[in-house]
Design an enzyme around this catalytic site. Structure first.
Site: not given
Length: 176
Positions: A12-16
């Protein structure tokens, strides 16, 4: 001098994924970026279209004497939903696919073992891609260390905080 290893994966989102993995003991660095696509050095705005073939991933350098690759992949596989194809929560598209990019045959074998170990935790089949690592492109600077720099942002509070809290609950012994 410590002997560091490298791991590359996305869910998913790399921030997570970055926010979760940064909190583990033995992590030397975590970089957000792109891998698995077919153009060189893609910008975020292009990756977001899904037309570059890249996934949002993180590249981790870690001390295998403190955290093993097995533990790293196990935590990764239980910190996101590896059963949803090309999406995590509201993030949809091939750029948000679950993927492990192995750097050698040992990592491939370990990842396959972990996939089997976590299967009973999920009702649906695991769809995480397992592919050889080829190249990693760093994301732009404003994507690096995103959660730590933006904890008050709504996305961080709604999407990332629950993942960090789950990590703290499940893996307290592995945290910094």
């Amino acid at each position: 001098m410590e002997k560091l290893s490298t791991a590359t994966f996305g869910g998913g989102c790399f921030w997570c994924v970055e926010a979760v993995i940064q909190r583990l003991k033995g992590i030397n660095s975590v970089k957000s970026g792109y891998s698995g696509g077919f153009i060189k050095n893609p910008p975020y705005r292009e990756v977001c279209t899904g037309r570059t073939g890249h996934a949002e991933v993180i590249q981790v350098t870690f001390d295998p004497d403190i955290i093993t690759y097995h533990d790293l992949i196990y935590i990764f596989m239980t910190s996101h939903d590896p059963t949803t194809l090309n999406r995590q929560g509201a993030d949809k598209g091939t750029q948000y696919r679950s993927i492990v990019l192995y750097h050698n045959n040992e990592q491939k074998e370990i990842a396959e073992k972990v996939f089997d170990e976590v299967k009973p935790l999920y009702e649906d089949a695991i769809v995480t891609e397992l592919k050889p690592f080829e190249v990693f492109y760093n994301a732009e600077e404003d994507h690096q260390n995103y959660y730590n720099n933006n904890e008050e942002a709504r996305y961080c509070q709604i999407v990332i905080d629950p993942k960090v809290q789950k990590l703290k609950k499940m893996y307290a012994d592995k945290l910094n």
